[in-house]
Each structure stands twice: as structure tokens, then as C-alpha cells.
Scaffold this motif. Structure first.
Motif, PDB file in Angstrom:
ATOM      1  N   LEU A   1      34.457  44.437  38.284  1.00 54.33           N
ATOM      2  CA  LEU A   1      34.478  44.343  39.932  1.00 54.33           C
ATOM      3  C   LEU A   1      35.765  45.195  40.453  1.00 54.33           C
ATOM      4  O   LEU A   1      35.877  45.502  41.439  1.00 54.33           O
ATOM      5  CB  LEU A   1      34.677  42.921  40.387  1.00 54.33           C
ATOM      6  N   THR A   2      36.595  45.534  39.322  1.00 51.71           N
ATOM      7  CA  THR A   2      37.592  46.682  39.411  1.00 51.71           C
ATOM      8  C   THR A   2      37.767  47.915  38.575  1.00 51.71           C
ATOM      9  O   THR A   2      38.236  48.657  39.071  1.00 51.71           O
ATOM     10  CB  THR A   2      39.045  46.031  39.426  1.00 51.71           C
ATOM     11  N   GLY A   3      36.868  47.742  37.611  1.00 49.59           N
ATOM     12  CA  GLY A   3      36.773  49.035  36.877  1.00 49.59           C
ATOM     13  C   GLY A   3      38.086  49.204  35.871  1.00 49.59           C
ATOM     14  O   GLY A   3      37.975  50.004  34.985  1.00 49.59           O
ATOM     15  N   GLU A   4      38.948  48.158  35.692  1.00 49.04           N
ATOM     16  CA  GLU A   4      40.145  48.105  34.908  1.00 49.04           C
ATOM     17  C   GLU A   4      39.518  47.786  33.585  1.00 49.04           C
ATOM     18  O   GLU A   4      38.793  47.038  33.185  1.00 49.04           O
ATOM     19  CB  GLU A   4      41.182  47.086  35.465  1.00 49.04           C
ATOM     20  N   ARG A   5      40.307  48.451  32.825  1.00 48.22           N
ATOM     21  CA  ARG A   5      39.802  48.639  31.222  1.00 48.22           C
ATOM     22  C   ARG A   5      41.059  47.977  30.336  1.00 48.22           C
ATOM     23  O   ARG A   5      41.996  47.819  30.782  1.00 48.22           O
ATOM     24  CB  ARG A   5      39.598  49.818  30.671  1.00 48.22           C
ATOM     25  N   GLY A   6      40.578  47.422  29.204  1.00 52.91           N
ATOM     26  CA  GLY A   6      41.309  46.825  28.374  1.00 52.91           C
ATOM     27  C   GLY A   6      41.045  45.373  28.316  1.00 52.91           C
ATOM     28  O   GLY A   6      40.414  44.933  29.201  1.00 52.91           O
ATOM     29  N   PRO A   7      41.472  44.549  27.179  1.00 52.79           N
ATOM     30  CA  PRO A   7      41.243  43.076  27.223  1.00 52.79           C
ATOM     31  C   PRO A   7      41.972  42.445  28.355  1.00 52.79           C
ATOM     32  O   PRO A   7      43.049  42.678  28.545  1.00 52.79           O
ATOM     33  CB  PRO A   7      42.173  42.829  25.884  1.00 52.79           C
ATOM     34  N   GLN A   8      41.014  41.668  29.257  1.00 53.84           N
ATOM     35  CA  GLN A   8      41.482  40.883  30.264  1.00 53.84           C
ATOM     36  C   GLN A   8      40.542  39.747  30.500  1.00 53.84           C
ATOM     37  O   GLN A   8      39.382  39.632  29.943  1.00 53.84           O
ATOM     38  CB  GLN A   8      41.576  41.695  31.342  1.00 53.84           C
ATOM     39  N   PRO A   9      41.188  38.817  31.413  1.00 51.02           N
ATOM     40  CA  PRO A   9      40.019  37.636  31.834  1.00 51.02           C
ATOM     41  C   PRO A   9      39.023  38.190  32.493  1.00 51.02           C
ATOM     42  O   PRO A   9      39.054  39.333  33.383  1.00 51.02           O
ATOM     43  CB  PRO A   9      41.066  36.801  32.728  1.00 51.02           C
ATOM     44  N   ALA A  10      37.684  37.500  32.320  1.00 48.18           N
ATOM     45  CA  ALA A  10      36.370  37.977  32.984  1.00 48.18           C
ATOM     46  C   ALA A  10      36.324  37.555  34.566  1.00 48.18           C
ATOM     47  O   ALA A  10      36.827  36.402  34.697  1.00 48.18           O
ATOM     48  CB  ALA A  10      35.418  37.655  32.070  1.00 48.18           C
ATOM     49  N   PRO A  11      35.741  38.414  35.451  1.00 47.32           N
ATOM     50  CA  PRO A  11      35.426  37.487  36.534  1.00 47.32           C
ATOM     51  C   PRO A  11      34.304  36.610  36.529  1.00 47.32           C
ATOM     52  O   PRO A  11      33.752  36.169  35.524  1.00 47.32           O
ATOM     53  CB  PRO A  11      34.846  38.687  37.279  1.00 47.32           C
TER      54      PRO A  11
ATOM     55  N   SER B   1      40.877  28.306  25.947  1.00 46.22           N
ATOM     56  CA  SER B   1      39.860  28.448  24.852  1.00 46.22           C
ATOM     57  C   SER B   1      40.208  29.684  23.920  1.00 46.22           C
ATOM     58  O   SER B   1      39.832  29.528  22.707  1.00 46.22           O
ATOM     59  CB  SER B   1      38.560  28.442  25.620  1.00 46.22           C
ATOM     60  N   LEU B   2      40.696  30.712  24.434  1.00 44.54           N
ATOM     61  CA  LEU B   2      41.004  31.918  23.660  1.00 44.54           C
ATOM     62  C   LEU B   2      41.724  31.634  22.246  1.00 44.54           C
ATOM     63  O   LEU B   2      41.321  32.475  21.360  1.00 44.54           O
ATOM     64  CB  LEU B   2      41.457  32.924  24.281  1.00 44.54           C
ATOM     65  N   GLN B   3      42.540  30.648  22.299  1.00 46.29           N
ATOM     66  CA  GLN B   3      43.506  30.233  21.050  1.00 46.29           C
ATOM     67  C   GLN B   3      42.366  29.941  19.885  1.00 46.29           C
ATOM     68  O   GLN B   3      42.756  30.021  18.683  1.00 46.29           O
ATOM     69  CB  GLN B   3      44.086  29.272  21.359  1.00 46.29           C
ATOM     70  N   ARG B   4      41.244  29.430  20.272  1.00 43.77           N
ATOM     71  CA  ARG B   4      40.348  29.061  19.124  1.00 43.77           C
ATOM     72  C   ARG B   4      39.812  30.187  18.481  1.00 43.77           C
ATOM     73  O   ARG B   4      39.276  30.078  17.313  1.00 43.77           O
ATOM     74  CB  ARG B   4      39.000  28.394  19.702  1.00 43.77           C
ATOM     75  N   LEU B   5      40.117  31.419  18.824  1.00 44.86           N
ATOM     76  CA  LEU B   5      39.680  32.666  18.066  1.00 44.86           C
ATOM     77  C   LEU B   5      40.671  33.228  16.966  1.00 44.86           C
ATOM     78  O   LEU B   5      40.480  34.070  16.430  1.00 44.86           O
ATOM     79  CB  LEU B   5      39.279  33.668  19.060  1.00 44.86           C
TER      80      LEU B   5
ATOM     81  N   VAL C   1      44.693  39.571  26.482  1.00 45.11           N
ATOM     82  CA  VAL C   1      44.224  38.940  27.588  1.00 45.11           C
ATOM     83  C   VAL C   1      45.043  37.934  28.114  1.00 45.11           C
ATOM     84  O   VAL C   1      45.384  37.625  29.262  1.00 45.11           O
ATOM     85  CB  VAL C   1      42.936  38.237  26.945  1.00 45.11           C
ATOM     86  N   THR C   2      45.588  37.329  27.287  1.00 45.86           N
ATOM     87  CA  THR C   2      46.794  36.010  27.629  1.00 45.86           C
ATOM     88  C   THR C   2      47.926  36.848  28.428  1.00 45.86           C
ATOM     89  O   THR C   2      48.224  36.186  29.548  1.00 45.86           O
ATOM     90  CB  THR C   2      47.446  35.467  26.449  1.00 45.86           C
ATOM     91  N   GLN C   3      48.203  37.853  28.047  1.00 47.40           N
ATOM     92  CA  GLN C   3      49.266  38.658  28.665  1.00 47.40           C
ATOM     93  C   GLN C   3      48.718  39.109  30.036  1.00 47.40           C
ATOM     94  O   GLN C   3      49.763  39.207  30.917  1.00 47.40           O
ATOM     95  CB  GLN C   3      49.817  39.803  27.714  1.00 47.40           C
ATOM     96  N   ALA C   4      47.604  39.678  29.893  1.00 41.03           N
ATOM     97  CA  ALA C   4      46.949  40.179  31.415  1.00 41.03           C
ATOM     98  C   ALA C   4      46.964  38.802  32.168  1.00 41.03           C
ATOM     99  O   ALA C   4      47.244  38.879  33.656  1.00 41.03           O
ATOM    100  CB  ALA C   4      45.777  40.761  31.133  1.00 41.03           C
ATOM    101  N   ALA C   5      46.446  37.679  31.723  1.00 46.63           N
ATOM    102  CA  ALA C   5      46.316  36.549  32.663  1.00 46.63           C
ATOM    103  C   ALA C   5      47.509  36.340  33.244  1.00 46.63           C
ATOM    104  O   ALA C   5      47.819  35.681  34.343  1.00 46.63           O
ATOM    105  CB  ALA C   5      45.756  35.552  31.891  1.00 46.63           C
ATOM    106  N   SER C   6      48.588  36.121  32.136  1.00 46.75           N
ATOM    107  CA  SER C   6      49.797  35.727  32.821  1.00 46.75           C
ATOM    108  C   SER C   6      50.688  36.644  33.763  1.00 46.75           C
ATOM    109  O   SER C   6      51.113  36.207  34.903  1.00 46.75           O
ATOM    110  CB  SER C   6      50.863  35.520  31.579  1.00 46.75           C
ATOM    111  N   ALA C   7      50.439  37.901  33.696  1.00 47.72           N
ATOM    112  CA  ALA C   7      50.883  39.018  34.890  1.00 47.72           C
ATOM    113  C   ALA C   7      50.285  38.717  36.142  1.00 47.72           C
ATOM    114  O   ALA C   7      50.661  39.143  37.048  1.00 47.72           O
ATOM    115  CB  ALA C   7      50.592  40.308  34.285  1.00 47.72           C
ATOM    116  N   SER C   8      48.845  38.274  35.965  1.00 47.13           N
ATOM    117  CA  SER C   8      48.121  38.493  37.235  1.00 47.13           C
ATOM    118  C   SER C   8      48.391  36.898  37.841  1.00 47.13           C
ATOM    119  O   SER C   8      47.827  36.604  39.063  1.00 47.13           O
ATOM    120  CB  SER C   8      46.699  38.594  37.080  1.00 47.13           C
ATOM    121  N   GLY C   9      48.923  35.945  37.089  1.00 46.45           N
ATOM    122  CA  GLY C   9      49.054  34.458  37.776  1.00 46.45           C
ATOM    123  C   GLY C   9      47.579  33.887  37.352  1.00 46.45           C
ATOM    124  O   GLY C   9      47.475  32.651  38.234  1.00 46.45           O
ATOM    125  N   SER C  10      46.691  34.224  36.576  1.00 44.56           N
ATOM    126  CA  SER C  10      45.562  33.500  36.603  1.00 44.56           C
ATOM    127  C   SER C  10      45.687  32.282  35.698  1.00 44.56           C
ATOM    128  O   SER C  10      46.678  32.203  34.849  1.00 44.56           O
ATOM    129  CB  SER C  10      44.606  34.476  35.772  1.00 44.56           C
TER     130      SER C  10
END
Length: 241
Positions: free
Chosen positions: A180-190, A201-205, A232-241
Motif C-alpha cells: 500500500l505504500t511501496g516502502e521496501r525492507g523488512p517491516q510489518p505487513a498491512p 510472534s516473530l520471536q518464534r523465528l 521488522v521489530t525496529q520498524a514497528a517500534s518506529a511507527s508505533g505499531s
């Protein structure tokens, strides 16, 4: 296209399907969009294979852009389709979902919708039958895929670890290209049901040791699973997800 020995992808960074090719046959990971069937059969031919060599389809979850041609394989070719028990009703079309779209950019969103339209994404056939799997199951399919429960994006989201190809297939547990944004790199999915649970759940990997991290949307990641989870965890933290 071939990513590595015994590991293939069809589609693109918008919607991807993966194939694990072993002497025992082929395992398909997700089934994309219905209109990707021709790409699928063409890739099998390039591999020296045919639909008759497909032993099973594993779905990372039951959303429409992952079940595309799965029912065609099951109905017309007798290929079993495996999905986590908690997403079985979703894959059969018995559960309607109302995802939140969140932040969007017009160009990327239109591109995603146009691609889905061209590939018959609006005319997905739900599964008539599925085989339910559970966390920790190791299936008797080519590559001996292991199920890792990853609730969050949907209740029955899973990752599929295939050590034989040094890969973990993550579906929409994360993305490397936000559709939906075109942003690249590991991040949370919409379109995620429970964003907080998805990140947890990502910690299980962590610690799997897989080099390849292969999402349903985005560029294949070859930087190792631990680094993908960290980003992904860093991106989620930065976005407040």
C-alpha cells in the motif's frame, strides 16, 4: 525464477508463490492469485516438472491473495491443500474479514489493486476442502516442511521452515515491500488482524538459522532470519505499531 538450488519463485514483489523441488516431488508454498496459473505451469515446465509432480500446497494463511489457484490444484489434480486449523474457515470462504488499510500511497495502492485485478484476484475460488495442520507439525511433503504458528496477521498464520532449502516462508507475518505504500525492507505487513500479536510472534523465528526469508509480498530476503526479525521489530517500534 530459480532463487537457489531446489528453490523457485513465481509472481513478483507484489504477490509471490514459492516452489520447493526435491527428488520426491514439488511442494507449493501459497497459491497467489488465480491468474498466476500460467506462470506456475510455465515454471514447472522450466524445472522439468509438471502438475503431476506437485505433492501438496501449504498455505501460510487463508487470505484470498494466497489461495488463488489452490482449489484448481485440489479439484482438478487431487493435490491436498494444507492450512492451519484456525484459518481453515477463512480459506474455505466461510469467514469474511474487514481489514484496516492504514497508511497508503496512491501509486503503490493502485499498482497493487491493478495487478490483483489483472490476475483475477477478485474472482478467487475458496477451498472446498483443506487438511488442517498445527504448530510443530512436520509434513510428509517434499522438503519436510515444518509448521511454525505465527498468529497475528490472522489467527492461523504460520511460517513454514524448510531446512532442505535453507528457507523460512513467512507469508504475511512480515513483508519486504508494503503493497500500500511501496516502502521496501523488512517491516510489518498491512491488513493484519492483530499487529501487536504479529510482532510478538516473530520471536518464534529467532534462532532458526535460515538464510532465506521469503514473504508473500516483497523481495526475497537473504540476510538471515534473525536480522529480518530485528528490522521488522525496529520498524514497528518506529511507527508505533
Amino acid at each position: 525464477m530459480q532463487l537457489a538450488p531446489s528453490l523457485h519463485r513465481i509472481g513478483n514483489d507484489v504477490v509471490a508463490v514459492y516452489l520447493v523441488d526435491t527428488p520426491q516431488g514439488v511442494t507449493v508454498i501459497d497459491a497467489g492469485l488465480a491468474g498466476q496459473w500460467k506462470e506456475f505451469t510455465a515454471e514447472l515446465t522450466a524445472m522439468g516438472r509438471s502438475v503431476d509432480d506437485v505433492r501438496g500446497v501449504m498455505l501460510t494463511h487463508g487470505d484470498s491473495d494466497h489461495i488463488g489457484f489452490a482449489e484448481r490444484l485440489r479439484r482438478d489434480h487431487g493435490v491436498p491443500v494444507f492450512v492451519h486449523e484456525a484459518d481453515a474457515a477463512r480459506a474455505r470462504g466461510e469467514v469474511s474479514t474487514k481489514p484496516e488499510w492504514g497508511h497508503m500511497k496512491v501509486g503503490a495502492t493502485v499498482g497493487f489493486l491493478w495487478y490483483a485485478l489483472r490476475k483475477n484476484g477478485m474472482r478467487t475460488t475458496p477451498l472446498a476442502e483443506v487438511v488442517a495442520v498445527h504448530d510443530g507439525d512436520v509434513l510428509d511433503l517434499p522438503g519436510a516442511p515444518r509448521v511454525i504458528g505465527m498468529p497475528g496477521h490472522s489467527p492461523g498464520s504460520i511460517a513454514i521452515h524448510v531446512p532442505a532449502v535453507d528457507a523460512v516462508f513467512v507469508g504475511d507475518a512480515l513483508t519486504t515491500r508494503h503493497v500500500l505504500t511501496g516502502e521496501r525492507g523488512p517491516q510489518p505487513a498491512p491488513f493484519t488482524d492483530d499487529p501487536r500479536e504479529a510482532i510478538e510472534s516473530l520471536q518464534r523465528l529467532v534462532g532458526l538459522g535460515a538464510t532465506w526469508v521469503l514473504p508473500g509480498h516483497g523481495t526475497p530476503w537473504k540476510g538471515g532470519v534473525d536480522e529480518a526479525v530485528r528490522e521488522v521489530t525496529q520498524a514497528a517500534s518506529a511507527s508505533g505499531s
